[in-house]
Motif scaffolding. Structure first.
Motif, PDB file in Angstrom:
ATOM      1  N   PHE A 139       0.823  -1.220   0.000  1.00  0.00           N
ATOM      2  CA  PHE A 139       0.000   0.000   0.000  1.00  0.00           C
ATOM      3  C   PHE A 139       0.853   1.264   0.000  1.00  0.00           C
ATOM      4  O   PHE A 139       0.322   2.378  -0.045  1.00  0.00           O
ATOM      5  N   ASN A 140       2.181   1.121   0.073  1.00  0.00           N
ATOM      6  CA  ASN A 140       3.070   2.274   0.003  1.00  0.00           C
ATOM      7  C   ASN A 140       3.438   2.572  -1.448  1.00  0.00           C
ATOM      8  O   ASN A 140       3.591   1.651  -2.255  1.00  0.00           O
ATOM      9  N   PRO A 141       3.627   3.842  -1.788  1.00  0.00           N
ATOM     10  CA  PRO A 141       4.085   4.143  -3.150  1.00  0.00           C
ATOM     11  C   PRO A 141       5.451   3.541  -3.453  1.00  0.00           C
ATOM     12  O   PRO A 141       5.711   3.133  -4.590  1.00  0.00           O
ATOM     13  N   ARG A 142       6.327   3.475  -2.459  1.00  0.00           N
ATOM     14  CA  ARG A 142       7.591   2.755  -2.596  1.00  0.00           C
ATOM     15  C   ARG A 142       7.436   1.425  -1.872  1.00  0.00           C
ATOM     16  O   ARG A 142       7.265   1.370  -0.664  1.00  0.00           O
ATOM     17  N   ARG A 143       7.483   0.343  -2.608  1.00  0.00           N
ATOM     18  CA  ARG A 143       7.226  -0.960  -2.009  1.00  0.00           C
ATOM     19  C   ARG A 143       8.402  -1.402  -1.125  1.00  0.00           C
ATOM     20  O   ARG A 143       9.468  -0.793  -1.125  1.00  0.00           O
ATOM     21  N   ALA A 144       8.198  -2.465  -0.402  1.00  0.00           N
ATOM     22  CA  ALA A 144       9.233  -3.024   0.466  1.00  0.00           C
ATOM     23  C   ALA A 144       9.971  -4.146  -0.244  1.00  0.00           C
ATOM     24  O   ALA A 144       9.413  -4.832  -1.103  1.00  0.00           O
ATOM     25  N   SER A 145      11.229  -4.334   0.133  1.00  0.00           N
ATOM     26  CA  SER A 145      11.956  -5.518  -0.290  1.00  0.00           C
ATOM     27  C   SER A 145      11.851  -6.551   0.833  1.00  0.00           C
ATOM     28  O   SER A 145      10.928  -7.353   0.859  1.00  0.00           O
ATOM     29  N   PHE A 146      12.756  -6.497   1.805  1.00  0.00           N
ATOM     30  CA  PHE A 146      12.780  -7.497   2.867  1.00  0.00           C
ATOM     31  C   PHE A 146      11.988  -7.061   4.095  1.00  0.00           C
ATOM     32  O   PHE A 146      11.960  -5.885   4.451  1.00  0.00           O
ATOM     33  N   SER A 147      11.376  -8.033   4.753  1.00  0.00           N
ATOM     34  CA  SER A 147      10.848  -7.881   6.108  1.00  0.00           C
ATOM     35  C   SER A 147      11.632  -8.815   7.010  1.00  0.00           C
ATOM     36  O   SER A 147      11.952  -9.952   6.616  1.00  0.00           O
ATOM     37  N   LEU A 148      11.950  -8.347   8.216  1.00  0.00           N
ATOM     38  CA  LEU A 148      12.704  -9.146   9.182  1.00  0.00           C
ATOM     39  C   LEU A 148      11.909  -9.179  10.478  1.00  0.00           C
ATOM     40  O   LEU A 148      11.851  -8.190  11.221  1.00  0.00           O
ATOM     41  N   LEU A 149      11.261 -10.300  10.750  1.00  0.00           N
ATOM     42  CA  LEU A 149      10.385 -10.455  11.905  1.00  0.00           C
ATOM     43  C   LEU A 149      11.077 -11.301  12.967  1.00  0.00           C
ATOM     44  O   LEU A 149      11.525 -12.413  12.688  1.00  0.00           O
ATOM     45  N   ARG A 150      11.138 -10.768  14.201  1.00  0.00           N
ATOM     46  CA  ARG A 150      11.877 -11.420  15.290  1.00  0.00           C
ATOM     47  C   ARG A 150      10.977 -11.640  16.492  1.00  0.00           C
ATOM     48  O   ARG A 150      10.177 -10.778  16.855  1.00  0.00           O
ATOM     49  N   ALA A 151      11.115 -12.813  17.092  1.00  0.00           N
ATOM     50  CA  ALA A 151      10.376 -13.131  18.313  1.00  0.00           C
ATOM     51  C   ALA A 151      11.136 -12.596  19.521  1.00  0.00           C
ATOM     52  O   ALA A 151      12.307 -12.907  19.719  1.00  0.00           O
ATOM     53  N   VAL A 152      10.445 -11.786  20.329  1.00  0.00           N
ATOM     54  CA  VAL A 152      11.015 -11.281  21.577  1.00  0.00           C
ATOM     55  C   VAL A 152      10.478 -12.080  22.760  1.00  0.00           C
ATOM     56  O   VAL A 152      11.189 -12.367  23.709  1.00  0.00           O
ATOM     57  N   ALA A 153       9.202 -12.448  22.695  1.00  0.00           N
ATOM     58  CA  ALA A 153       8.596 -13.301  23.725  1.00  0.00           C
ATOM     59  C   ALA A 153       7.542 -14.171  23.053  1.00  0.00           C
ATOM     60  O   ALA A 153       6.743 -13.678  22.242  1.00  0.00           O
ATOM     61  N   VAL A 154       7.551 -15.447  23.374  1.00  0.00           N
ATOM     62  CA  VAL A 154       6.560 -16.386  22.846  1.00  0.00           C
ATOM     63  C   VAL A 154       5.961 -17.156  24.015  1.00  0.00           C
ATOM     64  O   VAL A 154       6.575 -17.258  25.087  1.00  0.00           O
ATOM     65  N   PRO A 155       4.747 -17.708  23.863  1.00  0.00           N
ATOM     66  CA  PRO A 155       4.151 -18.496  24.942  1.00  0.00           C
ATOM     67  C   PRO A 155       5.032 -19.695  25.291  1.00  0.00           C
ATOM     68  O   PRO A 155       5.830 -20.172  24.470  1.00  0.00           O
ATOM     69  N   PRO A 156       4.901 -20.204  26.518  1.00  0.00           N
ATOM     70  CA  PRO A 156       5.681 -21.379  26.913  1.00  0.00           C
ATOM     71  C   PRO A 156       5.397 -22.571  26.008  1.00  0.00           C
ATOM     72  O   PRO A 156       4.284 -22.697  25.477  1.00  0.00           O
ATOM     73  N   PRO A 186      14.802  -0.809  -9.655  1.00  0.00           N
ATOM     74  CA  PRO A 186      14.291   0.194 -10.588  1.00  0.00           C
ATOM     75  C   PRO A 186      12.772   0.341 -10.584  1.00  0.00           C
ATOM     76  O   PRO A 186      12.250   1.390 -10.975  1.00  0.00           O
ATOM     77  N   THR A 187      12.056  -0.696 -10.168  1.00  0.00           N
ATOM     78  CA  THR A 187      10.593  -0.629 -10.165  1.00  0.00           C
ATOM     79  C   THR A 187      10.023  -0.463  -8.758  1.00  0.00           C
ATOM     80  O   THR A 187       8.841  -0.714  -8.526  1.00  0.00           O
ATOM     81  N   ALA A 188      10.846  -0.019  -7.817  1.00  0.00           N
ATOM     82  CA  ALA A 188      10.419   0.100  -6.422  1.00  0.00           C
ATOM     83  C   ALA A 188       9.200   1.007  -6.252  1.00  0.00           C
ATOM     84  O   ALA A 188       8.344   0.751  -5.409  1.00  0.00           O
ATOM     85  N   TRP A 189       9.129   2.074  -7.054  1.00  0.00           N
ATOM     86  CA  TRP A 189       8.043   3.042  -6.912  1.00  0.00           C
ATOM     87  C   TRP A 189       6.844   2.701  -7.794  1.00  0.00           C
ATOM     88  O   TRP A 189       5.855   3.451  -7.800  1.00  0.00           O
ATOM     89  N   GLY A 190       6.904   1.593  -8.511  1.00  0.00           N
ATOM     90  CA  GLY A 190       5.777   1.204  -9.343  1.00  0.00           C
ATOM     91  C   GLY A 190       5.374   2.300 -10.304  1.00  0.00           C
ATOM     92  O   GLY A 190       6.214   2.891 -10.985  1.00  0.00           O
ATOM     93  N   LEU A 191       4.074   2.608 -10.340  1.00  0.00           N
ATOM     94  CA  LEU A 191       3.564   3.690 -11.179  1.00  0.00           C
ATOM     95  C   LEU A 191       3.318   4.961 -10.362  1.00  0.00           C
ATOM     96  O   LEU A 191       2.622   5.873 -10.801  1.00  0.00           O
ATOM     97  N   ASN A 192       3.904   5.031  -9.175  1.00  0.00           N
ATOM     98  CA  ASN A 192       3.726   6.177  -8.292  1.00  0.00           C
ATOM     99  C   ASN A 192       4.875   7.165  -8.482  1.00  0.00           C
ATOM    100  O   ASN A 192       6.013   6.747  -8.712  1.00  0.00           O
ATOM    101  N   PRO A 193       4.613   8.453  -8.393  1.00  0.00           N
ATOM    102  CA  PRO A 193       5.699   9.423  -8.515  1.00  0.00           C
ATOM    103  C   PRO A 193       6.781   9.165  -7.464  1.00  0.00           C
ATOM    104  O   PRO A 193       6.478   8.962  -6.288  1.00  0.00           O
ATOM    105  N   VAL A 194       8.020   9.153  -7.912  1.00  0.00           N
ATOM    106  CA  VAL A 194       9.132   8.943  -6.980  1.00  0.00           C
ATOM    107  C   VAL A 194       9.116  10.046  -5.930  1.00  0.00           C
ATOM    108  O   VAL A 194       8.998  11.228  -6.256  1.00  0.00           O
TER     109      VAL A 194
END
Length: 345
Positions: free
Chosen positions: A130-147, A308-316
């Motif tokens: 939904f951003n005009p400049r799309r994302a490449s990587f996401s890095l998701l980390r667990a800080v606390a998880v159920p037992p 090169p296509t990070a911004w899609g059809l949205n103005p840089v």
């Protein structure tokens, strides 16, 4: 292709174990606090090949998480999504809060407004489409998880959008490439899909839309992928009607997320980290039976795409959407307000 990063030779500094016939791998041997340039290149090569990489027991801190992420590119931050009522309980705006905790560390009510807003995350989507400049990587980390054994579910599921393209009938591929249709994405779309009754008065059609091609070539692997998911509101282009758009959106999302394309990753312990490439996979938060009962603290960095296509059809340089895109009432409007919304630690 000059930009293809898939490594043809065996990895020297990391061990890689495939997790699915078409994508996903478990990677070990990484020292995230002291990652050499060579090892970083091999991690990026593994990402190009597998799209999703799982790293167990990384011992990363918030600061280490952000520092490593910055080596992959410029980072998005959560400041524009904070409100006077929604504060951040840690010091780094680059860490998106994917937990079930409020700013005091208390487990939120599963029926609270924030919980309703988060239900859209349980539908397969692409981070930041939904951003005009799309994302490449996401890095998701667990800080606390159920037992261990306390809950069931709670995995993060991934869907292989490159394999989904590969499996399309040749005639469908030909039409998609020839038509070169554009997808219009907005955050309000996934929120309404996730909790339609709660967001019954929200009209995603009037929200700001980010425009990205639905068929894209993934530069790092040279393969095509389908850039769809829950944020995709409609499809525009030659010969496209509203009815045909709705039908195609549903069809492509169904094709990408069919069972044979899905990998489910369990969170085993604090310090587990999953990195995925939003230009190659979709993902969703899996259901679990501990919401409202157990703390589950997950934090994510999101890397801005620099292709090169990070911004899609949205103005840089287009402004990024904020909570004001679909929320009434006061919102954070500048960096100083965002910093003031961080709970001091």
């Amino acid at each position: 292709m000059a930009n293809v990063l898939v490594q043809e030779t065996p990895f020297k500094t990391i061990s890689v174990e495939p997790l699915h016939p078409t994508f996903g791998a478990s990677v070990s041997g990484v020292d995230f606090e002291n990652t050499s340039d060579e090892q970083l290149r091999e991690i990026i090569a593994a990402m190009a090949q597998y799209g999703v990489c799982v790293f167990r027991d990384t011992h990363l801190t918030d600061a280490g998480h952000v520092a490593f992420s910055r080596r992959l590119g410029a980072l998005d931050d959560i400041g524009r999504f904070l409100t006077p009522q929604r504060k951040l309980r840690y010091a780094h705006l680059e860490l998106f809060d994917a937990s079930n905790l409020d700013d005091t560390g208390t487990i939120i009510d599963p029926h609270s407004p924030r919980a309703h807003a988060g239900r859209g995350n349980g539908i397969f989507h692409v981070d930041s489409s939904f951003n005009p400049r799309r994302a490449s990587f996401s890095l998701l980390r667990a800080v606390a998880v159920p037992p261990p054994g306390a809950t069931t579910g709670g995995n993060t599921d991934f869907a292989d959008s490159r394999a989904a393209w590969d499996d399309l009938d040749p005639g469908v591929k030909e039409e998609l490439l020839e038509r070169d249709w554009t997808g219009a994405h907005c955050l309000a779309q996934s929120r309404k899909l996730g909790s339609p009754e709660y967001f019954r008065d929200v009209d995603p059609a009037v929200a700001p839309m980010a425009k990205h091609k639905i068929v894209q070539r993934h530069e790092a692997s040279g393969r095509f992928n389908l850039y769809v998911g829950a944020h995709l509101h409609h499809i525009e282009g030659d010969g496209m009607t509203p009815g045909a758009s709705a039908e195609l959106v549903a069809s492509l999302n169904e094709r990408v997320t069919q069972d044979k394309n899905v990998l489910s990753v369990a969170w085993e312990q604090p310090g587990d980290l999953v990195i995925w490439d939003n230009r190659a996979v979709l993902h969703r938060a899996g259901k679990w039976d501990g919401d409202g009962k157990y703390a589950r603290d997950m934090r994510r960095t999101t890397v801005h795409d620099d292709s090169p296509t990070a911004w899609g059809l949205n103005p840089v340089g287009s402004p990024m959407p904020t909570m004001a895109s679909f929320t009434k009432g006061p919102v954070i409007t500048n960096a100083a307000q965002a910093q003031a919304a961080v709970v001091k630690v």
